[in-house]
Design a protein around this motif. Structure first.
Motif, PDB file in Angstrom:
ATOM      1  N   HIS A 171       6.893   5.140   5.599  1.00  0.00           N
ATOM      2  CA  HIS A 171       8.183   5.237   4.912  1.00  0.00           C
ATOM      3  C   HIS A 171       8.002   5.362   3.405  1.00  0.00           C
ATOM      4  O   HIS A 171       8.610   6.229   2.755  1.00  0.00           O
ATOM      5  N   VAL A 172       7.144   4.525   2.830  1.00  0.00           N
ATOM      6  CA  VAL A 172       7.002   4.525   1.383  1.00  0.00           C
ATOM      7  C   VAL A 172       6.335   5.807   0.884  1.00  0.00           C
ATOM      8  O   VAL A 172       6.613   6.274  -0.227  1.00  0.00           O
ATOM      9  N   LEU A 173       5.484   6.415   1.718  1.00  0.00           N
ATOM     10  CA  LEU A 173       4.817   7.647   1.309  1.00  0.00           C
ATOM     11  C   LEU A 173       5.650   8.896   1.582  1.00  0.00           C
ATOM     12  O   LEU A 173       5.314   9.974   1.110  1.00  0.00           O
ATOM     13  N   SER A 174       6.715   8.736   2.336  1.00  0.00           N
ATOM     14  CA  SER A 174       7.545   9.900   2.677  1.00  0.00           C
ATOM     15  C   SER A 174       8.690  10.125   1.698  1.00  0.00           C
ATOM     16  O   SER A 174       9.470  11.054   1.857  1.00  0.00           O
ATOM     17  N   ARG A 175       8.790   9.290   0.680  1.00  0.00           N
ATOM     18  CA  ARG A 175       9.921   9.395  -0.249  1.00  0.00           C
ATOM     19  C   ARG A 175       9.857  10.674  -1.071  1.00  0.00           C
ATOM     20  O   ARG A 175      10.870  11.183  -1.512  1.00  0.00           O
ATOM     21  N   GLY A 176       8.657  11.186  -1.330  1.00  0.00           N
ATOM     22  CA  GLY A 176       8.526  12.462  -2.009  1.00  0.00           C
ATOM     23  C   GLY A 176       8.579  12.402  -3.518  1.00  0.00           C
ATOM     24  O   GLY A 176       8.277  13.383  -4.195  1.00  0.00           O
ATOM     25  N   ASP A 177       8.968  11.261  -4.080  1.00  0.00           N
ATOM     26  CA  ASP A 177       8.996  11.161  -5.543  1.00  0.00           C
ATOM     27  C   ASP A 177       7.767  10.395  -6.024  1.00  0.00           C
ATOM     28  O   ASP A 177       6.782  10.296  -5.307  1.00  0.00           O
ATOM     29  N   ALA A 178       7.799   9.859  -7.219  1.00  0.00           N
ATOM     30  CA  ALA A 178       6.668   9.112  -7.759  1.00  0.00           C
ATOM     31  C   ALA A 178       6.368   7.886  -6.891  1.00  0.00           C
ATOM     32  O   ALA A 178       7.288   7.211  -6.401  1.00  0.00           O
ATOM     33  N   LEU A 179       5.081   7.595  -6.713  1.00  0.00           N
ATOM     34  CA  LEU A 179       4.681   6.467  -5.881  1.00  0.00           C
ATOM     35  C   LEU A 179       5.168   5.158  -6.510  1.00  0.00           C
ATOM     36  O   LEU A 179       4.852   4.866  -7.675  1.00  0.00           O
ATOM     37  N   PRO A 180       5.946   4.352  -5.779  1.00  0.00           N
ATOM     38  CA  PRO A 180       6.446   3.096  -6.346  1.00  0.00           C
ATOM     39  C   PRO A 180       5.366   2.013  -6.296  1.00  0.00           C
ATOM     40  O   PRO A 180       4.871   1.651  -5.228  1.00  0.00           O
ATOM     41  N   LEU A 181       4.994   1.489  -7.448  1.00  0.00           N
ATOM     42  CA  LEU A 181       3.945   0.473  -7.534  1.00  0.00           C
ATOM     43  C   LEU A 181       4.539  -0.904  -7.818  1.00  0.00           C
ATOM     44  O   LEU A 181       5.446  -1.046  -8.644  1.00  0.00           O
ATOM     45  N   ILE A 182       3.988  -1.892  -7.128  1.00  0.00           N
ATOM     46  CA  ILE A 182       4.306  -3.296  -7.366  1.00  0.00           C
ATOM     47  C   ILE A 182       3.045  -3.900  -7.980  1.00  0.00           C
ATOM     48  O   ILE A 182       1.972  -3.842  -7.374  1.00  0.00           O
ATOM     49  N   ALA A 183       3.145  -4.481  -9.178  1.00  0.00           N
ATOM     50  CA  ALA A 183       1.913  -4.838  -9.885  1.00  0.00           C
ATOM     51  C   ALA A 183       2.089  -6.040 -10.795  1.00  0.00           C
ATOM     52  O   ALA A 183       3.198  -6.360 -11.237  1.00  0.00           O
ATOM     53  N   PHE A 184       0.942  -6.700 -11.051  1.00  0.00           N
ATOM     54  CA  PHE A 184       0.894  -7.704 -12.099  1.00  0.00           C
ATOM     55  C   PHE A 184       1.139  -7.023 -13.445  1.00  0.00           C
ATOM     56  O   PHE A 184       0.901  -5.819 -13.602  1.00  0.00           O
ATOM     57  N   PRO A 185       1.587  -7.755 -14.449  1.00  0.00           N
ATOM     58  CA  PRO A 185       1.725  -7.157 -15.783  1.00  0.00           C
ATOM     59  C   PRO A 185       0.356  -6.904 -16.418  1.00  0.00           C
ATOM     60  O   PRO A 185      -0.650  -7.479 -15.982  1.00  0.00           O
ATOM     61  N   PRO A 186       0.283  -6.044 -17.426  1.00  0.00           N
ATOM     62  CA  PRO A 186      -0.968  -5.877 -18.163  1.00  0.00           C
ATOM     63  C   PRO A 186      -1.388  -7.232 -18.753  1.00  0.00           C
ATOM     64  O   PRO A 186      -0.519  -8.050 -19.086  1.00  0.00           O
ATOM     65  N   PRO A 187      -2.700  -7.529 -18.854  1.00  0.00           N
ATOM     66  CA  PRO A 187      -3.851  -6.647 -18.622  1.00  0.00           C
ATOM     67  C   PRO A 187      -4.469  -6.810 -17.233  1.00  0.00           C
ATOM     68  O   PRO A 187      -5.665  -7.076 -17.118  1.00  0.00           O
ATOM     69  N   SER A 188      -3.687  -6.680 -16.182  1.00  0.00           N
ATOM     70  CA  SER A 188      -4.181  -6.868 -14.815  1.00  0.00           C
ATOM     71  C   SER A 188      -5.259  -5.839 -14.456  1.00  0.00           C
ATOM     72  O   SER A 188      -5.104  -4.637 -14.690  1.00  0.00           O
ATOM     73  N   ILE A 189      -6.347  -6.319 -13.848  1.00  0.00           N
ATOM     74  CA  ILE A 189      -7.432  -5.435 -13.416  1.00  0.00           C
ATOM     75  C   ILE A 189      -6.971  -4.549 -12.266  1.00  0.00           C
ATOM     76  O   ILE A 189      -7.211  -3.332 -12.257  1.00  0.00           O
ATOM     77  N   GLY A 212       4.094 -11.893 -12.581  1.00  0.00           N
ATOM     78  CA  GLY A 212       2.828 -12.574 -12.811  1.00  0.00           C
ATOM     79  C   GLY A 212       2.392 -13.456 -11.680  1.00  0.00           C
ATOM     80  O   GLY A 212       1.302 -14.038 -11.711  1.00  0.00           O
ATOM     81  N   SER A 213       3.207 -13.559 -10.644  1.00  0.00           N
ATOM     82  CA  SER A 213       2.898 -14.402  -9.483  1.00  0.00           C
ATOM     83  C   SER A 213       2.635 -13.535  -8.266  1.00  0.00           C
ATOM     84  O   SER A 213       3.419 -12.622  -7.959  1.00  0.00           O
ATOM     85  N   LEU A 214       1.545 -13.823  -7.554  1.00  0.00           N
ATOM     86  CA  LEU A 214       1.249 -13.066  -6.346  1.00  0.00           C
ATOM     87  C   LEU A 214       2.320 -13.285  -5.280  1.00  0.00           C
ATOM     88  O   LEU A 214       2.643 -12.363  -4.533  1.00  0.00           O
ATOM     89  N   SER A 215       2.882 -14.475  -5.216  1.00  0.00           N
ATOM     90  CA  SER A 215       3.935 -14.720  -4.228  1.00  0.00           C
ATOM     91  C   SER A 215       5.152 -13.838  -4.515  1.00  0.00           C
ATOM     92  O   SER A 215       5.806 -13.344  -3.591  1.00  0.00           O
ATOM     93  N   GLY A 216       5.461 -13.615  -5.794  1.00  0.00           N
ATOM     94  CA  GLY A 216       6.563 -12.728  -6.144  1.00  0.00           C
ATOM     95  C   GLY A 216       6.273 -11.284  -5.787  1.00  0.00           C
ATOM     96  O   GLY A 216       7.131 -10.577  -5.245  1.00  0.00           O
ATOM     97  N   LEU A 217       5.050 -10.819  -6.080  1.00  0.00           N
ATOM     98  CA  LEU A 217       4.662  -9.459  -5.722  1.00  0.00           C
ATOM     99  C   LEU A 217       4.685  -9.263  -4.208  1.00  0.00           C
ATOM    100  O   LEU A 217       5.115  -8.223  -3.706  1.00  0.00           O
ATOM    101  N   THR A 218       4.205 -10.274  -3.492  1.00  0.00           N
ATOM    102  CA  THR A 218       4.175 -10.187  -2.035  1.00  0.00           C
ATOM    103  C   THR A 218       5.591 -10.085  -1.470  1.00  0.00           C
ATOM    104  O   THR A 218       5.855  -9.306  -0.545  1.00  0.00           O
TER     105      THR A 218
END
Length: 285
Positions: A171-189, A212-218
């Motif tokens: 589903h997420v790859l079929s949207r056809g637009d820019a890939l939506p990323l869920i991420a830590f804020p910079p300077p995350s590796i 900044g929380s993995l539980s929030g990203l999850t």
């Protein structure tokens, strides 16, 4: 009189749910741990562990024993620290990256406070790059975090691939637009690795959730907001790994221990030894 070595094997078996893993963490042979459990059961006249080909679980009697066993081991550790020749005491400031806390920290801390009850532990959880910055200015004594491939600071624990994760990859790859990323804020590796991989392939992306929380990203990933990048062994439940042919290959990351120059060597080595004993064996071939 209950044997403390037998109780230690019993508690480790309860923590890991595996004779093999318990033996690895204790630095013993699997047969030795098995003998410890058998002798403990014989001394109490009760079956403490259910064993089958799939799992190891405690019986009702085993569950009742765990609390007492921990208490006896804790008391023994305190007495050993008070009257033993190597009485470690003081304050140790530990920094741990967010993803390690979610998966591995509890059992390490349990062992540390049991063995070194006179040491006060100050715990900081943050992004790896932030932890290194704090250590550089003297605010942390020991850091357990990630580093990029090619970096040389710290003592290597293990190397692991990063993977793309989503609730519903198709589903997420079929949207056809820019890939939506869920991420830590910079300077995350992990954020930087994901962005660089997509840029190399000239794939459009956008950050749809930063936390900044993995539980929030999850939570955001489980809600279907987009794609999350994590080390494979730390992939949160409820998310699926996206096949390698659907998105660019991500570089590996390395997990390392970094003591601060000038920190109490006895304290940092005591905790480093426990971390090495618990984490490194899980990733050895």
């Amino acid at each position: 009189m209950l044997n403390l070595h037998h109780l230690n094997s019993f508690v480790m078996l309860q923590q890991t749910g595996s004779f093999t893993e318990a033996a690895a963490r204790l630095g013993l042979g699997q047969s030795t741990v098995t003998q410890h459990i058998q002798r403990l059961e014989k001394s109490l006249g009760r079956q403490l562990v259910f064993r089958d080909t799939h799992q190891v679980k405690l019986t009702a009697e085993g569950e009742a024993l765990v609390g007492y066993a921990r208490g006896m081991l804790d008391l023994n550790g305190k007495v050993a620290s008070l009257f033993g020749e190597s009485r470690l005491r003081g304050r140790l400031r530990l920094g741990v990256s967010e993803d390690v806390v979610a998966s591995r920290l509890t059992s390490i801390l349990e062992d540390f406070i049991r063995l070194y009850p006179l040491v006060d532990l100050e715990l900081t959880v943050a992004l790896s790059a932030v932890l290194y910055q704090m250590q550089d200015i003297g605010d942390l004594d020991l850091v357990l975090a990630k580093r990029h491939i090619g970096e040389t600071h710290g003592r290597l624990l293990y190397r692991e691939p990063l993977v793309w994760l989503a609730r519903d990859p198709d589903h997420v790859l079929s949207r056809g637009d820019a890939l939506p990323l869920i991420a830590f804020p910079p300077p995350s590796i992990t954020r930087r690795v994901a962005q660089e991989a997509l840029d190399r392939e000239k794939m459009a992306w956008r950050i749809v959730c930063t936390c900044g929380s993995l539980s929030g990203l999850t939570a955001a990933a489980r809600a279907g907001m987009g794609v999350l990048v994590q080390p494979r062994s730390m992939a949160p439940a409820g998310l699926k790994e996206i096949p390698a042919d659907r998105l660019p290959v991500l570089e590996d990351v390395e997990f390392v221990l970094v003591p601060r120059r000038g920190a109490d060597a006895a304290l940092t080595e005591a905790l480093s030894g426990l971390i090495m004993a618990q984490i490194a064996p899980q990733h050895q071939a």
